[in-house]
Design a protein around this motif. Structure first.
Motif, PDB file in Angstrom:
ATOM      1  N   ILE A   1       0.722  -1.390   0.181  1.00 44.65           N
ATOM      2  CA  ILE A   1       0.146   0.422   0.334  1.00 44.65           C
ATOM      3  C   ILE A   1       0.550   1.503  -0.283  1.00 44.65           C
ATOM      4  O   ILE A   1       0.474   2.252  -0.735  1.00 44.65           O
ATOM      5  CB  ILE A   1      -0.808   0.251   1.712  1.00 44.65           C
TER       6      ILE A   1
ATOM      7  N   VAL B   1      -9.070  -0.314  -0.652  1.00 41.09           N
ATOM      8  CA  VAL B   1     -10.610   1.045  -1.345  1.00 41.09           C
ATOM      9  C   VAL B   1     -11.189   1.096  -0.542  1.00 41.09           C
ATOM     10  O   VAL B   1     -11.974   1.785  -1.176  1.00 41.09           O
ATOM     11  CB  VAL B   1     -10.460   0.951  -2.755  1.00 41.09           C
TER      12      VAL B   1
ATOM     13  N   TYR C   1      -8.541   6.263  -9.932  1.00 38.01           N
ATOM     14  CA  TYR C   1      -7.808   6.267  -8.443  1.00 38.01           C
ATOM     15  C   TYR C   1      -7.743   5.068  -7.788  1.00 38.01           C
ATOM     16  O   TYR C   1      -6.928   4.095  -7.924  1.00 38.01           O
ATOM     17  CB  TYR C   1      -8.014   7.560  -7.856  1.00 38.01           C
ATOM     18  N   ASN C   2      -8.859   4.691  -7.411  1.00 38.17           N
ATOM     19  CA  ASN C   2      -8.897   3.274  -7.105  1.00 38.17           C
ATOM     20  C   ASN C   2      -8.623   1.856  -7.981  1.00 38.17           C
ATOM     21  O   ASN C   2      -7.931   1.429  -7.467  1.00 38.17           O
ATOM     22  CB  ASN C   2     -10.147   3.305  -5.787  1.00 38.17           C
TER      23      ASN C   2
ATOM     24  N   ILE D   1      -1.575  -1.949  -5.501  1.00 34.85           N
ATOM     25  CA  ILE D   1      -1.386  -2.961  -5.209  1.00 34.85           C
ATOM     26  C   ILE D   1      -1.191  -4.736  -5.287  1.00 34.85           C
ATOM     27  O   ILE D   1       0.361  -5.365  -4.426  1.00 34.85           O
ATOM     28  CB  ILE D   1      -2.338  -3.207  -3.876  1.00 34.85           C
TER      29      ILE D   1
ATOM     30  N   PHE E   1      -7.157  11.822 -11.055  1.00 36.38           N
ATOM     31  CA  PHE E   1      -6.560  10.923  -9.910  1.00 36.38           C
ATOM     32  C   PHE E   1      -5.567  11.856  -8.576  1.00 36.38           C
ATOM     33  O   PHE E   1      -5.189  11.283  -7.968  1.00 36.38           O
ATOM     34  CB  PHE E   1      -4.805  10.541 -10.482  1.00 36.38           C
TER      35      PHE E   1
ATOM     36  N   PHE F   1      -4.907   2.066  -8.344  1.00 37.16           N
ATOM     37  CA  PHE F   1      -4.499   1.830  -6.773  1.00 37.16           C
ATOM     38  C   PHE F   1      -4.222   0.384  -6.261  1.00 37.16           C
ATOM     39  O   PHE F   1      -3.859  -0.229  -6.047  1.00 37.16           O
ATOM     40  CB  PHE F   1      -5.242   2.808  -6.151  1.00 37.16           C
TER      41      PHE F   1
ATOM     42  N   ALA G   1       2.418   1.702  -3.604  1.00 33.91           N
ATOM     43  CA  ALA G   1       1.458   2.123  -4.842  1.00 33.91           C
ATOM     44  C   ALA G   1       0.841   3.441  -4.592  1.00 33.91           C
ATOM     45  O   ALA G   1       1.136   4.455  -5.178  1.00 33.91           O
ATOM     46  CB  ALA G   1      -0.106   1.022  -3.777  1.00 33.91           C
ATOM     47  N   GLN G   2       1.196   4.019  -3.210  1.00 32.59           N
ATOM     48  CA  GLN G   2       0.391   5.930  -2.439  1.00 32.59           C
ATOM     49  C   GLN G   2       1.703   6.218  -3.380  1.00 32.59           C
ATOM     50  O   GLN G   2       1.591   7.397  -4.060  1.00 32.59           O
ATOM     51  CB  GLN G   2       0.792   6.290  -1.171  1.00 32.59           C
TER      52      GLN G   2
ATOM     53  N   MET H   1       0.972   6.797  -7.166  1.00 34.09           N
ATOM     54  CA  MET H   1       0.096   7.661  -7.396  1.00 34.09           C
ATOM     55  C   MET H   1      -0.115   8.732  -7.408  1.00 34.09           C
ATOM     56  O   MET H   1      -0.858   9.492  -7.887  1.00 34.09           O
ATOM     57  CB  MET H   1      -1.363   7.327  -6.044  1.00 34.09           C
TER      58      MET H   1
ATOM     59  N   GLY I   1      -7.534   0.287   4.960  1.00 29.21           N
ATOM     60  CA  GLY I   1      -6.051   1.208   4.270  1.00 29.21           C
ATOM     61  C   GLY I   1      -4.503   1.168   5.282  1.00 29.21           C
ATOM     62  O   GLY I   1      -4.771  -0.056   6.591  1.00 29.21           O
TER      63      GLY I   1
ATOM     64  N   ILE J   1      -8.767  10.876  -4.602  1.00 31.15           N
ATOM     65  CA  ILE J   1      -8.329   9.777  -3.625  1.00 31.15           C
ATOM     66  C   ILE J   1      -9.468   8.507  -3.028  1.00 31.15           C
ATOM     67  O   ILE J   1      -9.398   7.643  -3.421  1.00 31.15           O
ATOM     68  CB  ILE J   1      -7.503   9.675  -2.382  1.00 31.15           C
TER      69      ILE J   1
END
Length: 447
Positions: free
Chosen positions: A280, A387, A318-319, A326, A310, A322, A283-284, A287, A408, A313
């Motif tokens: 996570i 998500v 975006y998700n 992940i 994007f 995301f 990935a963040q 992003m 998250g 969040i």
């Protein structure tokens, strides 16, 4: 309830454990006090825009990790995240740099050297992040009048030094909690920071539901029930393991080995989510890239669409990206942190084997296959938890701040650290012949 009170009483009877808990609470209190101290040269009464600009989005998550210090322009505004970033960089560099690989094999001395490298890299990251944070305060709504001394060198140089020192001091607090307290110092600092923002987020959600005729107390009850179910699912994700049976040959007095059928049988626990929250976090970090790409094509409809989609969040685009990242990073991080070939070699040297699998390369291939199979559901489960805040915002119309606690990084860190801390305390109790926090029953004191 009686058993819980009895367990707390047992904890207090163990002097070493009691002293460690008191020290840990004291150092955590120092950290929380520091999060409220505003940087010298900044008028704290004019930071309302900063609080509003960091109440959601990626900066809202960063503010949660620092326990509100980011929005307070505190001396701990950088939090402990530079140290986490440095640790990740050193860990990844250990894959490609032979010197770091050598240090990893040298045991305690190598670990100390790696820790020292991580500390110096933390300072380097802070030196870069501190000026960026100070110059970025204006973009978050902090007026120029809030800077009492202006934005010249008279303010910037001391402020950068204070921010870097604040991060180093927080890092020192975490290490002291690990050495002298109950352990997991860095993780505890992050967890306390996250928990510190929870009451305010819940109050905002409560006020929104009760004053705007938006569901009332019944909907609050439903949200709390769903939240507890999500916590239960997170605990299952953190604790779930696949046990691989292992047979050990029993050594005889003459130095040889008896028949394998006479050996002891044990298990290798392979975790369903061996990578923890690291996918996570990775990935963040990635992003940010789609928004930067959109900014490069700002004069086109594609660029504007990228920036809009994007920067939210809780948006679907975006998700989706995301969640995909992940899953990819879960496989990547598991591959570099779970050395199945080394596990197979260690198993072979210790006289163990997996029934039906030949020792050596076949065992390594088998363990790698099992890890690949269990990582898929683990990564999908992790992506769903990541998500989930966006899902509850869209479906239940939950406030953004409270939604971050539905999944998250925040929730997984709280669950993971809480479980590790309970296990630490549990080990002290069991060593003193008391029942632990995870087990009921009577005291097992011996005379």
């Amino acid at each position: 309830m009686k058993k819980f009170i009895e367990t707390i009483s047992n904890i207090w009877k163990i002097e070493e454990l009691r002293n460690r808990i008191i020290l840990t609470l004291g150092l955590l209190l120092v950290y929380r006090f520091g999060c409220q101290i505003v940087l010298p040269g900044i008028d704290s009464t004019q930071l309302g825009g900063l609080a509003d600009g960091t109440d959601q989005g990626i900066f809202g998550l960063l503010n949660a990790f620092t326990g509100g210090a980011f929005a307070n322009a505190s001396i701990f505004a950088l939090g402990i995240m530079p140290y986490i970033s440095a640790s990740i960089v050193v860990q990844l560099m250990g894959i490609a740099i032979p010197y770091l690989q050598k240090l990893q094999k040298e045991g305690e001395s190598g670990r100390k050297t790696i820790n020292q490298i991580t500390r110096w890299l933390t300072i380097g990251i802070c030196i870069v992040q501190a000026p960026a944070y100070l110059y970025g305060l204006g973009a978050f709504g902090v007026p120029d009048s809030a800077f009492v001394l202006g934005k010249g060198l008279d303010f910037m140089v001391p402020a950068v030094i204070i921010l870097v020192s604040g991060c180093v001091f927080a890092m020192w607090l975490g290490e002291k909690i690990t050495d002298k307290g109950i352990g997991n110092g860095i993780s505890l600092l992050i967890m306390i920071g996250i928990i510190a923002t929870m009451p305010q987020s819940f109050v905002q959600e409560f006020v929104s539901r009760t004053t705007n005729n938006n569901g009332g107390l019944m909907f609050i009850l439903i949200e709390v029930i769903v939240w507890f179910l999500v916590i239960l699912a997170s605990v299952l994700l953190v604790m779930a393991t696949r046990q691989i049976p292992v047979q050990y040959a029993r050594r005889t007095a003459s130095g040889g080995y008896e028949k394998n059928i006479m050996g002891s049988r044990q298990y290798i626990p392979l975790k369903l989510n061996a990578s923890g929250v690291m996918p996570i976090i990775f990935a963040q970090a990635i992003m940010f890239v789609p928004g930067m790409i959109g900014g490069a094509f700002d004069d086109t409809s594609f660029g504007q669409w990228m920036q809009v989609q994007f920067s939210d969040i809780f948006g679907w685009a975006y998700n989706l990206l995301f969640a995909f990242l992940i899953i990819i990073f879960t496989y990547f991080y598991t591959a570099i942190t779970v050395p199945t070939n080394k596990m197979a070699d260690d198993l072979k040297r210790s006289g163990g084997f997996i029934p039906g699998i030949r020792p050596g390369k076949e065992t390594g291939d088998y363990l790698d296959k099992i890890m690949s199979l269990i990582t898929l559901p683990g990564s999908i489960f992790l992506a769903l938890l990541a998500v989930l805040p966006a899902i509850v915002v869209k479906l239940l119309d939950v406030q953004a701040g409270w939604a971050l606690f539905y999944g998250g990084t925040s929730l997984l860190i709280m669950v993971g650290v809480a479980i590790d801390t309970v296990q630490q305390v549990n080990s002290y109790l069991l060593n003193r012949h008391y029942d632990g926090l995870m087990k009921t029953g009577k005291n097992r004191k011996v005379a």
